[in-house]
Design a protein around this motif. Structure first.
Motif, PDB file in Angstrom:
ATOM      1  N   ASP A 242      -2.965  -0.440   4.837  1.00  0.00           N
ATOM      2  CA  ASP A 242      -2.981  -1.845   5.726  1.00  0.00           C
ATOM      3  C   ASP A 242      -4.099  -1.916   7.017  1.00  0.00           C
ATOM      4  O   ASP A 242      -4.598  -2.869   7.240  1.00  0.00           O
ATOM      5  CB  ASP A 242      -1.531  -1.969   5.968  1.00  0.00           C
ATOM      6  CG  ASP A 242      -0.700  -2.811   5.376  1.00  0.00           C
ATOM      7  OD1 ASP A 242      -1.408  -3.171   4.344  1.00  0.00           O
ATOM      8  OD2 ASP A 242       0.416  -2.648   4.960  1.00  0.00           O
TER       9      ASP A 242
ATOM     10  N   THR B 149      -3.087  -6.767  -2.275  1.00  0.00           N
ATOM     11  CA  THR B 149      -2.896  -7.840  -1.480  1.00  0.00           C
ATOM     12  C   THR B 149      -1.230  -8.165  -1.361  1.00  0.00           C
ATOM     13  O   THR B 149      -0.528  -7.644  -2.182  1.00  0.00           O
ATOM     14  CB  THR B 149      -3.359  -8.879  -2.009  1.00  0.00           C
ATOM     15  OG1 THR B 149      -2.929  -9.438  -3.312  1.00  0.00           O
ATOM     16  CG2 THR B 149      -5.038  -8.817  -2.215  1.00  0.00           C
TER      17      THR B 149
ATOM     18  N   VAL C 232      -4.131 -10.257   4.719  1.00  0.00           N
ATOM     19  CA  VAL C 232      -4.396 -11.084   3.487  1.00  0.00           C
ATOM     20  C   VAL C 232      -5.791 -11.374   2.991  1.00  0.00           C
ATOM     21  O   VAL C 232      -6.392 -10.878   1.908  1.00  0.00           O
ATOM     22  CB  VAL C 232      -3.838 -12.391   3.314  1.00  0.00           C
ATOM     23  CG1 VAL C 232      -4.277 -13.364   2.097  1.00  0.00           C
ATOM     24  CG2 VAL C 232      -2.262 -12.298   3.528  1.00  0.00           C
TER      25      VAL C 232
ATOM     26  N   ALA D  91      -1.486   0.208  -0.932  1.00  0.00           N
ATOM     27  CA  ALA D  91      -1.803  -0.749  -0.062  1.00  0.00           C
ATOM     28  C   ALA D  91      -1.182  -0.402   1.271  1.00  0.00           C
ATOM     29  O   ALA D  91      -1.648  -0.720   2.524  1.00  0.00           O
ATOM     30  CB  ALA D  91      -1.119  -2.100  -0.520  1.00  0.00           C
TER      31      ALA D  91
ATOM     32  N   ASN E 163      -1.859 -14.380  -6.072  1.00  0.00           N
ATOM     33  CA  ASN E 163      -1.276 -13.628  -6.881  1.00  0.00           C
ATOM     34  C   ASN E 163      -0.669 -14.608  -8.141  1.00  0.00           C
ATOM     35  O   ASN E 163      -0.324 -13.865  -9.046  1.00  0.00           O
ATOM     36  CB  ASN E 163      -0.199 -12.851  -6.375  1.00  0.00           C
ATOM     37  CG  ASN E 163      -0.967 -11.537  -5.880  1.00  0.00           C
ATOM     38  OD1 ASN E 163      -2.054 -11.158  -5.931  1.00  0.00           O
ATOM     39  ND2 ASN E 163      -0.135 -11.018  -4.589  1.00  0.00           N
TER      40      ASN E 163
ATOM     41  N   SER F 265      -7.285  -7.298   2.358  1.00  0.00           N
ATOM     42  CA  SER F 265      -7.002  -6.677   1.156  1.00  0.00           C
ATOM     43  C   SER F 265      -7.505  -7.527  -0.026  1.00  0.00           C
ATOM     44  O   SER F 265      -8.072  -6.931  -0.885  1.00  0.00           O
ATOM     45  CB  SER F 265      -5.533  -6.697   1.123  1.00  0.00           C
ATOM     46  OG  SER F 265      -4.886  -8.116   1.298  1.00  0.00           O
ATOM     47  N   LEU F 266      -7.660  -8.909  -0.029  1.00  0.00           N
ATOM     48  CA  LEU F 266      -8.188  -9.745  -0.995  1.00  0.00           C
ATOM     49  C   LEU F 266      -9.606  -9.311  -1.052  1.00  0.00           C
ATOM     50  O   LEU F 266     -10.114  -9.095  -2.322  1.00  0.00           O
ATOM     51  CB  LEU F 266      -8.012 -11.379  -0.672  1.00  0.00           C
ATOM     52  CG  LEU F 266      -8.350 -12.357  -1.881  1.00  0.00           C
ATOM     53  CD1 LEU F 266      -7.519 -11.978  -2.941  1.00  0.00           C
ATOM     54  CD2 LEU F 266      -8.079 -13.702  -1.460  1.00  0.00           C
TER      55      LEU F 266
ATOM     56  N   PHE G 240      -7.236  -2.760   5.936  1.00  0.00           N
ATOM     57  CA  PHE G 240      -7.466  -3.973   5.506  1.00  0.00           C
ATOM     58  C   PHE G 240      -7.244  -5.094   6.783  1.00  0.00           C
ATOM     59  O   PHE G 240      -8.052  -6.120   6.818  1.00  0.00           O
ATOM     60  CB  PHE G 240      -6.287  -4.486   4.604  1.00  0.00           C
ATOM     61  CG  PHE G 240      -6.376  -3.859   3.461  1.00  0.00           C
ATOM     62  CD1 PHE G 240      -7.493  -3.312   2.683  1.00  0.00           C
ATOM     63  CD2 PHE G 240      -5.126  -3.371   2.544  1.00  0.00           C
ATOM     64  CE1 PHE G 240      -7.530  -2.768   1.667  1.00  0.00           C
ATOM     65  CE2 PHE G 240      -5.153  -2.737   1.472  1.00  0.00           C
ATOM     66  CZ  PHE G 240      -6.540  -2.456   0.810  1.00  0.00           C
TER      67      PHE G 240
ATOM     68  N   ILE H 119      -5.750  -6.381  -7.500  1.00  0.00           N
ATOM     69  CA  ILE H 119      -5.548  -7.335  -6.560  1.00  0.00           C
ATOM     70  C   ILE H 119      -4.215  -7.882  -6.091  1.00  0.00           C
ATOM     71  O   ILE H 119      -3.684  -7.619  -5.070  1.00  0.00           O
ATOM     72  CB  ILE H 119      -6.248  -8.686  -7.348  1.00  0.00           C
ATOM     73  CG1 ILE H 119      -7.709  -8.476  -7.616  1.00  0.00           C
ATOM     74  CG2 ILE H 119      -6.026  -9.884  -6.457  1.00  0.00           C
ATOM     75  CD1 ILE H 119      -8.466  -9.532  -8.389  1.00  0.00           C
TER      76      ILE H 119
ATOM     77  N   SER I  56       1.722 -14.011  -2.413  1.00  0.00           N
ATOM     78  CA  SER I  56       0.564 -15.072  -1.975  1.00  0.00           C
ATOM     79  C   SER I  56       0.169 -15.596  -2.999  1.00  0.00           C
ATOM     80  O   SER I  56       0.646 -15.344  -4.258  1.00  0.00           O
ATOM     81  CB  SER I  56      -0.579 -13.957  -1.710  1.00  0.00           C
ATOM     82  OG  SER I  56      -0.434 -13.277  -0.517  1.00  0.00           O
TER      83      SER I  56
ATOM     84  N   SER J 204     -10.214  -5.813  -2.212  1.00  0.00           N
ATOM     85  CA  SER J 204      -9.698  -5.760  -3.932  1.00  0.00           C
ATOM     86  C   SER J 204     -10.694  -6.686  -4.926  1.00  0.00           C
ATOM     87  O   SER J 204     -10.870  -6.305  -5.983  1.00  0.00           O
ATOM     88  CB  SER J 204      -8.410  -6.347  -4.227  1.00  0.00           C
ATOM     89  OG  SER J 204      -7.976  -7.790  -3.752  1.00  0.00           O
TER      90      SER J 204
END
Lengths: 170, 580
Positions: free
Chosen positions: A73, A34, A112, A69, A41, A115-116, A76, A30, A38, A119
Motif C-alpha cells: 500500500d 487494487t 487506486v 496488496a 474490478n 495499484s491499478l 502504491f 489486478i 472499485s 498491476s
C-alpha cells in the motif's frame, strides 16, 4: 496451508490450458492488488466470467494478491501520488475528474491509481511468465516427479488423499 | 475463439452484479446509519446513536429516526436529540461523488435530554476555564488577630520597638556615665565649703588695720573671681546636661508612641480595605460567564469543520501517511464547481419550554469557497413557558477561507431565570428568581473573538449565605444590600483569541455596593487597628518601662547640678558681695 498447496498443485496438474490459468492469475493480480470494491474490478469480474479462464486459479490468486496488496500500500500510494501530481498529466486528470464514470471509479485516489497502474504494468509479464512456468513445470518437473520414490511415498500419504479429493482432479 | 468465450459466464456476471446491487441496497440503510454516527461523532468528539435510517428510492433520499448526540461535557445527557430527519439527494451529483441535499427537515430537536446509558467521549474536553484572576476575585478579607501573618507581623514590629528601646537604654546609660564622670570634675561640696571657709576667714579681718583691709579687698576680689569661674562652669555644664536631658526625655516619649505607629502600619498592610475590592459583578457572575464563554468557543471549534474544509497543500500531501488501503483523494479543477457536501436548506424545529422553536439553516457546507455563499441560520419563537420570545440569527462566512467571519446575534425577552448559585465560596449568593432581557452579539473574526452582552434582570430576588470565616458585620451588610435589589443591569464583554481571551463583567450592582463596603471597611479597619495596638502594647510595655526608669536616673544629676549652682550663687551673692 496443506490445502492451499494441494489446490495450487491441483490447478497446475489439471488438464486446464496453461493460458487459461496464467490469464486467471493476471486478472487476479489486478483485482487483488487494487481495492476490491472499485469500478474497474467489475470489468475484471466480467472478463473473468465471460472469458474461459480458470476460476480456481483466479480465486486463489485473488486471495494471495489481496494479502500482498496490504504490504505494498505505501508503494502504491507513492506511485499514485506522483502520477496524480505530475504537471504533464494534469490536463488528463482534470478531464477525467469531470467525467462521472471516472469519479465513480475513484481514479483520483492515490492507492487506486497507484495499484491499478502497477498491476496493469505487471499484467502481461505475469501472464507470460506464469504461462511459461506452467508449461515448463508440466513438461519437466511433473514428469520427473512422477517417477521418484518421494512421489510414490506422497501418493501413499494423507496429503495425497486431500489432493485426490479435490474436485476437478479427474 | 469459441474456446475462449464462456457464454454462461455472461449470465453469471449479470446474476453476480444483480446480487451486489441487491446487497448494496439492503445494506445502504446500515451504511448511512453508521456514516451519520461516525461523521457526527468525529465532529462532536462523543458517541452518536441513530436508531434507524431508511432509504427512499424515488426521490432518492433517507429518513433517519432518533439521532442522539452525546454531550461530551456531560455524557449522561444528549447535547441534542433529533426525533426525525428526512432529506433528498441530488442523484445526478451522486455520480460525481457529491452529496447535495436540496431540502432537509429536522424535526423535534430536543436539547439536554437524558440518555439511557452514558455515551462514550472520544475527545477529552478541555478543563473548564475559570474567569481570569484579577480584579474580580479579590474580596473583603477581615484578618484574624491570631492568624499567623498578623502574629508574625506583630512580632517583627515588636522587635523594632524593643530594638529602639534597647538603643535608647544604651544611650541613657552612656549619658549617665558621662555626666557621672563630668560631675566628679565639677566644683563639688568640698570646694564650695572651702569657699565658705575663705569667706569666713576674710570676715574676721581687723577693721583698723589698713594693710589687712587692702589684702582683704584683694583676696575678696580673687575669691569672687574663683567662685564666679566655678559658677560659670557649673552653669555651662548644666546647660549642656539640660540639652541631653531634653533629648533623652523626648526619645523616651517617642518610644511610647512606637507601638501605635507599628499598629497603624500592620493595620494598613493586613487590615480590611475597600480599595482592593474588584467589581462585585465579576465576583458574582464571572465564573458563570467564563463557563458559558468556554462552552460556546468549544462548540464553535466543533462546528468549524462543517464550515471550512482544510485543503492539504501539495507538500503536505506528499508528507502525509494515509491509513492503509485508504490513500488520498486528489482534487482537480471542476468545470462546474459544486461543493462535495451541501445542505442547501434545512427546516429545523426545536422543542423547548413547552413550545416549538422553528428556524432554518441555509448553505451548510464545508466548501463555502466553492459555493460562494455563507452558512446562515435564523431561529425565532414567542410565548414559551418561562420565556416570552427568542431570536437567534447567525452568519458563518468562510467564503474566503483566509478571512473567516462568524457572527451570532441572540435576543431573549422575558427569560425566566432559574435559581442559581453565584459568587462561589467567597461571596455565596443565590439568585432565587429573576426575569432576563438580553441581547448578545458575538463575532469571531480572523481568529479573534469579540462578544458583547447587554442584559437587564428584573423581579430579582437574592439569598445571601454566610461565607466561611466571613465577618458577621460584612454578611449583614451584604445581605442588606441584596435585599434592596430588585433589578440590575449586566454587561459582559469578551475579547481576545479563543485560547487567550479576556472577560469583563460590569453591572450597576457595583455602585450599590461601593458605599456600603467603604463604610464597613473603615469600621472594621479601626477595630482591627485597636486589636493590634493592644497586642503590641502588651508585648513592649516591659522594655519601655525599663527605659523610662533609666531615664529617671538622669534626674539625680539634674538635681545635683541645680543644688551646686544654687549654693554657689548663694555664696556669691550673699557672702562675697557683703565682703566687698
Amino acid at each position: 496451508m496443506l490445502y492451499t498447496l494441494a489446490k495450487v498443485l491441483n490447478i497446475l496438474n489439471s488438464e486446464a490450458d496453461p493460458s487459461q490459468i496464467s490469464l486467471a492469475i493476471a486478472f487476479s493480480l489486478i483485482a487483488g492488488l487494487t481495492p476490491l470494491m472499485s469500478l474497474h474490478n467489475l470489468v475484471v469480474l466480467f472478463l473473468v466470467l465471460v472469458l474461459r479462464v480458470n476460476l480456481s486459479a483466479f480465486l486463489l490468486g485473488l486471495a494471495i494478491f489481496s494479502g500482498l496488496a496490504y504490504l505494498f500500500d505505501p508503494l502504491f500510494h507513492a506511485a499514485g501520488l506522483s502520477l496524480l501530481s505530475a504537471q504533464s498529466l494534469e490536463g488528463l486528470w482534470t478531464s477525467m475528474y469531470n467525467m462521472p464514470v471516472f469519479r465513480i471509479a475513484r481514479f483520483n485516489n492515490t492507492i487506486v491509481m497507484g495499484s491499478l497502474v502497477v498491476s496493469l504494468i505487471l499484467f502481461l509479464p505475469v501472464f507470460f511468465l506464469a504461462r511459461a512456468g506452467i508449461v515448463r513445470y508440466r513438461s519437466t518437473f511433473l514428469a520427473w516427479m512422477k517417477k521418484t520414490k518421494l512421489a510414490q511415498a506422497i501418493w501413499a500419504s494423507s496429503f495425497y488423499k486431500i489432493y485426490a479429493s479435490l474436485p476437478g482432479r479427474h | 475463439m469459441r474456446k475462449w468465450i464462456r457464454w454462461k459466464g455472461l449470465l453469471a456476471f449479470v446474476v453476480v452484479t444483480a446480487l451486489l446491487a441487491f446487497f448494496w441496497l439492503a445494506l445502504a440503510d446500515g451504511l448511512v446509519r453508521r456514516g451519520i454516527e461516525r461523521t457526527t461523532a468525529f465532529l462532536v468528539g462523543a458517541e452518536v446513536n441513530v436508531d434507524d435510517a431508511d432509504l427512499t428510492l424515488s426521490p432518492l433520499g433517507f429518513v433517519v429516526s432518533r439521532i442522539q448526540v452525546t454531550n461530551p461535557d456531560n455524557p449522561e445527557t444528549n447535547a441534542l436529540e433529533i426525533r426525525r430527519m428526512a432529506f433528498t439527494l441530488d442523484t445526478a451529483q451522486l455520480f460525481m461523488r457529491k452529496t447535495i441535499i436540496e431540502d432537509m427537515s429536522v424535526e423535534d430537536v430536543a436539547l439536554g435530554t437524558p440518555r439511557e446509558r452514558p455515551g462514550r467521549v472520544y475527545r477529552e474536553t478541555a478543563e473548564e476555564v475559570s474567569p481570569a484572576p484579577g480584579e474580580g476575585t479579590s474580596w473583603f478579607q477581615v484578618p484574624d488577630i491570631s492568624s499567623e501573618d498578623v502574629r508574625k507581623a506583630i512580632e517583627e514590629a515588636n522587635l523594632e520597638t524593643v530594638k529602639s528601646a534597647q538603643a535608647l537604654s544604651d544611650e541613657i546609660e552612656n549619658r549617665n556615665e558621662f555626666w557621672d564622670q563630668r560631675i566628679e570634675q565639677l566644683p563639688d561640696e568640698d570646694r564650695l565649703q572651702e569657699y565658705q571657709a575663705r569667706i569666713d576667714a576674710l570676715g574676721q579681718t581687723r577693721k583698723g588695720d589698713l594693710g589687712a583691709l587692702l589684702r582683704k579687698g584683694t583676696e575678696a576680689k580673687d575669691l569672687y573671681s574663683d567662685i564666679n569661674a566655678d559658677l560659670n562652669l557649673l552653669r555651662d555644664s548644666y546647660r549642656r546636661f539640660s540639652e541631653d536631658y531634653r533629648t533623652i526625655t523626648a526619645q523616651v516619649g517617642g518610644l511610647s508612641e512606637l507601638p501605635a505607629q507599628d499598629a497603624r502600619r500592620i493595620a494598613q498592610e493586613y487590615g480590611p480595605s475597600a480599595e482592593g475590592i474588584g467589581n462585585i459583578s465579576s465576583m458574582l457572575f464571572g465564573e458563570q460567564v467564563g463557563v458559558w464563554v468556554e462552552r460556546s468557543l468549544r462548540w464553535h471549534e466543533r462546528i468549524t469543520p462543517l464550515l471550512e474544509r482544510r485543503a492539504l497543500t501539495a507538500e503536505e500531501q506528499r508528507e502525509v501517511s494515509p491509513p492503509r488501503s485508504e490513500g488520498i483523494d486528489m482534487r482537480f479543477r471542476e468545470h462546474a464547481p459544486v461543493p462535495d457536501f451541501l445542505v442547501r436548506k434545512a427546516a429545523v424545529s426545536v422543542l423547548t419550554r413547552g413550545r416549538t422553536l422553528t428556524g432554518t439553516l441555509a448553505n451548510v457546507t464545508p466548501d463555502q469557497d466553492i459555493l460562494g455563499l455563507p452558512t446562515t441560520c435564523l431561529f425565532s419563537g414567542e410565548n414559551f413557558e418561562g420565556m416570552q420570545g427568542i431570536r437567534l440569527d447567525g452568519t458563518f462566512n468562510h467564503v474566503d477561507p483566509s478571512d473567516p467571519r462568524d457572527m451570532v446575534r441572540l435576543a431573549l425577552d422575558g427569560y425566566d431565570l432559574r435559581p442559581r448559585d453565584l459568587g462561589g465560596e467567597v461571596l455565596p449568593v443565590e439568585l432565587q428568581q429573576g426575569i432576563l432581557d438580553t441581547g448578545l452579539t458575538a463575532v469571531v473574526l480572523g481568529g479573534s473573538v469579540d462578544a458583547d452582552l447587554d442584559a437587564a434582570v428584573r423581579s430579582a430576588r437574592f439569598l445571601v449565605r454566610q461565607a466561611d470565616g466571613q465577618a458577621a458585620g460584612l454578611s449583614a451588610a451584604v445581605e442588606k444590600v441584596f435585599s434592596q435589589i430588585s433589578g440590575f443591569s449586566l454587561n459582559v464583554g469578551v475579547s481576545g483569541e479563543p485560547e487567550d481571551y479576556a472577560v469583563s463583567v460590569s453591572s450597576n450592582l457595583d455602585d450599590s455596593f461601593r458605599d456600603v463596603i467603604d463604610t464597613l471597611a473603615k469600621d472594621l479597619a479601626a477595630q482591627f487597628r485597636m486589636q493590634v495596638t493592644t497586642a503590641l502594647e502588651q508585648r513592649v510595655s516591659g522594655p519601655i518601662n525599663s527605659v523610662e526608669q533609666q531615664a529617671g536616673s538622669l534626674e539625680r544629676i539634674d538635681k545635683e547640678l541645680s543644688e551646686r549652682i544654687s549654693f554657689t550663687e548663694g555664696l556669691l551673692k550673699s557672702n562675697v558681695f557683703s565682703l566687698l
